[in-house]
Design a protein around this motif. Sequence first.
Motif, PDB file in Angstrom:
ATOM      1  N   TYR A  46       5.116  -1.166  -1.591  1.00 15.90           N
ATOM      2  CA  TYR A  46       4.712  -0.260  -2.932  1.00 15.90           C
ATOM      3  C   TYR A  46       5.186  -1.074  -3.935  1.00 15.90           C
ATOM      4  N   ALA A  94       0.280   1.328  -3.743  1.00 15.28           N
ATOM      5  CA  ALA A  94       0.506   1.257  -2.158  1.00 15.28           C
ATOM      6  C   ALA A  94      -0.173   0.197  -1.691  1.00 15.28           C
ATOM      7  N   SER A  99      -3.435   3.149   2.642  1.00 15.54           N
ATOM      8  CA  SER A  99      -3.709   3.132   1.241  1.00 15.54           C
ATOM      9  C   SER A  99      -4.923   2.700   0.820  1.00 15.54           C
TER      10      SER A  99
END
Length: 319
Positions: A46, A94, A99
């Motif tokens: 992240y 992400a 993602s």
Amino acid sequence: MSQQLEDFYSHLNEAVMTTNDFSEGIKFRKREKVDQFSYCGLNQMYKRYLSFDLDIPGSAYRFDDLNLPTPTIITINPTNAHCHYLYHLKTPVAYHNNSRTGPQDYFEAIQKEMENCLRADTAYNHTITKNPLSDRWRVQTFPTSYDLSDFLEYIDLPKRGTVRKLPDNLMIKGRNDELFHTLRLWAYIAVHKFADGDRWDMEVFAEAMEINSLFDKPLPMSEIKSTAKSVSRGVWRYRHQLGNHTPKVLKFTDETATQRMSLGAEYTNAIRVKKSLETLQKAKNDLQMMGHSKISISRLVEHTGMNIKTVRKYFPQLC
């Protein structure tokens, strides 16, 4: 410890890449021990920071010289005055298996263009940074945090691609319209895959981000959120009246999409201007009470964490 350093610590993984000397190699160590090491790895799952390596002496304030946004953390080598910049993002991007690639491409395009504008080291891989929690470095922090779209006030992104083709009978008058219509036409079909409204809201927002990333000049985050919210709620409400294969025109109000977007933008802009002026005026008053006789634009940027272009825009209106 400042809030900016607390945020940096919180973003790290439980096991962090660390080293004091790259010739000795890199090892994963518990986050609790990270302050013992000169270099540490940024969270790659992240990504919450845009990171840059400025390997030229005296480059700590290069951002100001180039009229670029203020970093959240500047980590300076006291020996040669080389430094690393870290820009904190309000929303991390992400990079896990599920993602979307659109936000990732957007993140990487902005990081690349900022790197060019700062004339930072292009060989830097943005994985390991000078650890601002280590006492080896001189560290400066600023109360700044950004949406990716904020950087578009300072940089221009190269053209990235084309947005999906829309029906010829639609009247498109700008990016707001294009985002709205592209998103709603996708949503009419996609909504049938969802049984949970919260997950649907998240999917619509992610799709809006991906569409926005294809614009030559992406829209600011506030407008993406507003459009995504309007589409997700409206389509969800009427989902049982929508066919699986034939997109239908859905009217949220009696106004046209263009009128709704225009009115919303005008209202949002008025609120933003009022809030910015109030924040800057209060900051100027506070600094004067602290004994600062001459209040500069740079000092207001440092005190408020606002973008330098925003401060420069409203500075003449301050009392």
